[in-house]
Design an enzyme around this catalytic site. Structure first.
Site, PDB file in Angstrom:
ATOM      1  N   ALA A 159      -9.065   7.721  -5.491  1.00 10.10           N
ATOM      2  CA  ALA A 159      -9.704   8.866  -6.141  1.00 10.10           C
ATOM      3  C   ALA A 159     -11.154   9.002  -5.700  1.00 10.10           C
ATOM      4  O   ALA A 159     -11.653  10.116  -5.465  1.00 10.10           O
ATOM      5  CB  ALA A 159      -9.615   8.720  -7.658  1.00 10.10           C
ATOM      6  N   GLU A 178      -8.247   3.973  10.581  1.00  9.31           N
ATOM      7  CA  GLU A 178      -8.795   4.100   9.220  1.00  9.31           C
ATOM      8  C   GLU A 178      -9.184   2.715   8.700  1.00  9.31           C
ATOM      9  O   GLU A 178      -8.550   1.707   9.024  1.00  9.31           O
ATOM     10  CB  GLU A 178      -7.769   4.775   8.299  1.00  9.31           C
ATOM     11  CG  GLU A 178      -6.419   4.072   8.186  1.00  9.31           C
ATOM     12  CD  GLU A 178      -6.357   3.083   7.041  1.00  9.31           C
ATOM     13  OE1 GLU A 178      -7.272   3.097   6.201  1.00  9.31           O
ATOM     14  OE2 GLU A 178      -5.395   2.297   7.007  1.00  9.31           O
ATOM     15  N   ASP A 179     -10.254   2.665   7.896  1.00 13.01           N
ATOM     16  CA  ASP A 179     -10.765   1.364   7.484  1.00 13.01           C
ATOM     17  C   ASP A 179     -10.406   0.988   6.052  1.00 13.01           C
ATOM     18  O   ASP A 179     -10.750  -0.101   5.595  1.00 13.01           O
ATOM     19  CB  ASP A 179     -12.287   1.301   7.666  1.00 13.01           C
ATOM     20  CG  ASP A 179     -13.019   2.358   6.858  1.00 13.01           C
ATOM     21  OD1 ASP A 179     -12.362   3.110   6.116  1.00 13.01           O
ATOM     22  OD2 ASP A 179     -14.251   2.440   6.992  1.00 13.01           O
ATOM     23  N   GLN A 180      -9.660   1.830   5.337  1.00 13.11           N
ATOM     24  CA  GLN A 180      -9.260   1.490   3.975  1.00 13.11           C
ATOM     25  C   GLN A 180      -8.358   0.257   3.970  1.00 13.11           C
ATOM     26  O   GLN A 180      -8.356  -0.525   3.018  1.00 13.11           O
ATOM     27  CB  GLN A 180      -8.533   2.676   3.331  1.00 13.11           C
ATOM     28  CG  GLN A 180      -8.323   2.516   1.830  1.00 13.11           C
ATOM     29  CD  GLN A 180      -7.683   3.759   1.201  1.00 13.11           C
ATOM     30  OE1 GLN A 180      -7.319   4.701   1.887  1.00 13.11           O
ATOM     31  NE2 GLN A 180      -7.525   3.725  -0.103  1.00 13.11           N
ATOM     32  N   GLY A 207      -9.439   5.179  -9.325  1.00 15.98           N
ATOM     33  CA  GLY A 207      -9.611   4.009  -8.466  1.00 15.98           C
ATOM     34  C   GLY A 207     -10.225   4.354  -7.133  1.00 15.98           C
ATOM     35  O   GLY A 207     -10.875   5.400  -6.970  1.00 15.98           O
ATOM     36  N   GLN A 215      -7.744  -3.287   1.540  1.00 18.26           N
ATOM     37  CA  GLN A 215      -6.430  -3.583   0.972  1.00 18.26           C
ATOM     38  C   GLN A 215      -5.952  -4.967   1.373  1.00 18.26           C
ATOM     39  O   GLN A 215      -5.386  -5.699   0.549  1.00 18.26           O
ATOM     40  CB  GLN A 215      -5.440  -2.508   1.422  1.00 18.26           C
ATOM     41  CG  GLN A 215      -5.743  -1.133   0.835  1.00 18.26           C
ATOM     42  CD  GLN A 215      -4.977  -0.012   1.525  1.00 18.26           C
ATOM     43  OE1 GLN A 215      -4.595  -0.124   2.689  1.00 18.26           O
ATOM     44  NE2 GLN A 215      -4.753   1.075   0.804  1.00 18.26           N
ATOM     45  N   THR A 265       0.853  -1.190   0.000  1.00 22.98           N
ATOM     46  CA  THR A 265       0.000   0.000   0.000  1.00 22.98           C
ATOM     47  C   THR A 265       0.888   1.239   0.000  1.00 22.98           C
ATOM     48  O   THR A 265       2.116   1.136  -0.052  1.00 22.98           O
ATOM     49  CB  THR A 265      -0.911   0.025   1.238  1.00 22.98           C
ATOM     50  OG1 THR A 265      -0.127   0.351   2.401  1.00 22.98           O
ATOM     51  CG2 THR A 265      -1.588  -1.327   1.460  1.00 22.98           C
ATOM     52  N   CYS A 266       0.266   2.410   0.106  1.00 24.81           N
ATOM     53  CA  CYS A 266       1.066   3.633   0.110  1.00 24.81           C
ATOM     54  C   CYS A 266       1.931   3.748   1.359  1.00 24.81           C
ATOM     55  O   CYS A 266       2.937   4.461   1.355  1.00 24.81           O
ATOM     56  CB  CYS A 266       0.171   4.864  -0.027  1.00 24.81           C
ATOM     57  SG  CYS A 266      -0.963   5.128   1.360  1.00 24.81           S
ATOM     58  N   ASN A 267       1.562   3.057   2.415  1.00 27.11           N
ATOM     59  CA  ASN A 267       2.290   3.198   3.673  1.00 27.11           C
ATOM     60  C   ASN A 267       3.032   1.948   4.124  1.00 27.11           C
ATOM     61  O   ASN A 267       3.677   1.981   5.170  1.00 27.11           O
ATOM     62  CB  ASN A 267       1.332   3.628   4.793  1.00 27.11           C
ATOM     63  CG  ASN A 267       1.039   5.112   4.732  1.00 27.11           C
ATOM     64  OD1 ASN A 267       1.915   5.904   4.406  1.00 27.11           O
ATOM     65  ND2 ASN A 267      -0.196   5.488   5.023  1.00 27.11           N
TER      66      ASN A 267
END
Length: 436
Positions: free
Chosen positions: A192, A112-114, A189, A118, A47-49
């Site tokens: 966004a 956060e729940d994203q 995606g 993922q 992921t991004c992190n």
């Protein structure tokens, strides 16, 4: 076998390292099959992190070294560099880490729940690639269930911000307000979509979305009541924008400093928020006069403030995670060592009963009470001899490997007759004779 996780995240490695090690989703299937050839069952969370490799390995130390070597080779880093920027967890600690990640406790924005989506996607890709296996499948499913339980049973997930919402707020703070701003969202995606939802809830602005696939960008624009534009209009739109949000999964920057310099109005200010890892925007864009560039690492300060404010919820969530980890580890121990323990105890029982029958046949003169004393003695000796090996198998991280060795040493393989009559004597020179 042991579960091992090796990786880097926002707390251990800078953005420049994470983007070198990141694996775009379109390449993840092939990468998993390659990794599977080196370590066996595995899945990858990128992921991004964070970039994390989960694998089922024969041993934690050697497995972790293999994972670091593989990850470093992809990003052009040595195993030493990967180790210095990252972390490794094995067995119980690996399960705990996976559960904390899925619960949002290890996220930059706590709660956060994203991350749940993922993790679910990472597992689905590994399952499709044929690299997941039953143990990691159970680990992933249990981690997702733990994440849902944390969000249901604690306040951690209630009205929790996300990286995207914090990024939009950072853009508003940098510009002063987003009201009336011309905002360009690059990507079509999930990120966004989250950005558009956040923008529509907090600002009155002219928003345009641009995606590589015109159909997906148009559908996203329609869903959020904003404008859509073709990909080849990106440079022109960037020159006219007040705020640009980079939300793609591109392996290379989609907006360069040359693009911005060539289209920018003289003296016009611009706020760029880059949520991509790898980055969507060249870092040099931030050096252009009048341009403010915010990447995911610059959001860490705001994330720290939110983390401190949510400390009570974090403590409650950690308790639930500990409970779920113990539940999973019980399943794991039962699966990996319980059959071996049962075989060992059955093997000992066969030997004990056979030797008791043999001895008592030679001690026919004993009273029933004395015969019971002999039987109790045999049972107690057997129980004491089995106690420490049984506890070690249940508690030791190497329990699964120890169980394999136990099977070999005592020939406990299922289907093989291990009764005394079929066992060779351990010492053929032992003296024989009446016990009496």
């Amino acid at each position: 076998m042991q579960i091992v996780v090796t990786g880097v995240n926002h707390g251990t490695a800078p953005l420049g390292v994470r983007e070198r090690l990141s694996i775009p989703e379109e390449h993840l299937g092939g990468a998993l099959r390659d990794l599977h050839g080196a370590v066996g069952d595995c899945f990858v969370l990128s992921t991004c992190n964070r970039v994390e490799l989960y694998a089922l390995c024969g041993h934690e130390t050697t497995g972790a070294e293999t994972l670091r070597r593989w990850l470093g080779a992809r990003g052009g880093l040595s195993t030493t560099q990967v180790a210095s920027y990252g972390y490794t967890h094995g067995h119980d600690a690996a399960a705990q880490h996976a559960f904390r990640v899925a619960s949002g406790l290890d996220s930059m924005i706590v709660g956060e729940d994203q991350i749940l989506g993922q993790v679910r996607r990472a597992l689905a890709i590994a399952r499709e690639a044929g690299t997941l296996g039953p143990v990691l499948d159970r680990l992933g499913s249990s981690a997702l269930a733990c994440g849902k339980r944390v969000r249901t049973c604690t306040e951690l997930g209630h009205a929790a911000p996300s990286v995207v919402s914090v990024a939009v707020e950072a853009a508003a703070a940098a510009r002063g307000t987003l009201d009336g701003a011309r905002i360009l969202v690059v990507g079509s995606g999930e990120t966004a979509s989250l950005a558009l939802r956040q923008l529509r809830s907090m600002a009155s602005a002219k928003v345009t979305v641009v995606g590589r696939t015109g159909e997906s960008a148009a559908a996203l624009a329609l869903a959020h009541d904003v404008a859509a534009a073709p990909w080849d209009a990106l440079r022109v739109l960037a020159g006219d924008a007040d705020v640009i949000l980079g939300c793609t999964a591109s392996a290379r920057p989609v907006l360069t400093s040359a693009d911005v310099r060539s289209t920018r109005r003289p003296g016009a200010s611009l706020v760029c928020v880059d949520l991509g890892v790898p980055r969507d925007m060249e870092p040099a864009i931030g050096a252009i006069p009048g341009v403010t560039l915010i990447d995911v690492d610059r959001l860490e300060g705001a994330a720290g403030t939110l983390r401190s404010a949510r400390h009570p919820q974090i403590a409650a969530a950690e308790e639930l995670v500990a409970d779920e980890v113990e539940r999973f580890m019980t399943w794991w121990r039962d699966r990996s060592v319980a059959p071996a323990i049962a075989r060992l105890h059955q093997h000992a029982l066969h030997i004990r009963e056979a030797e008791l029958d043999r001895a008592l046949a030679r001690l026919a003169h004993l009273s029933e009470r004395d015969r019971e004393i002999v039987r109790t003695l045999a049972e107690r000796v057997t129980s004491k001899l089995l106690h420490d090996p049984t506890i070690a198998l249940k508690r030791d991280p190497e329990g699964a490997n120890m169980a394999l060795m136990l099977d070999r040493m005592f020939r406990l393989t299922p289907g093989v007759d291990t009764s005394p009559a079929h066992l060779e004597p351990l010492d053929t020179h032992q003296p024989s004779g009446d016990l009496s």
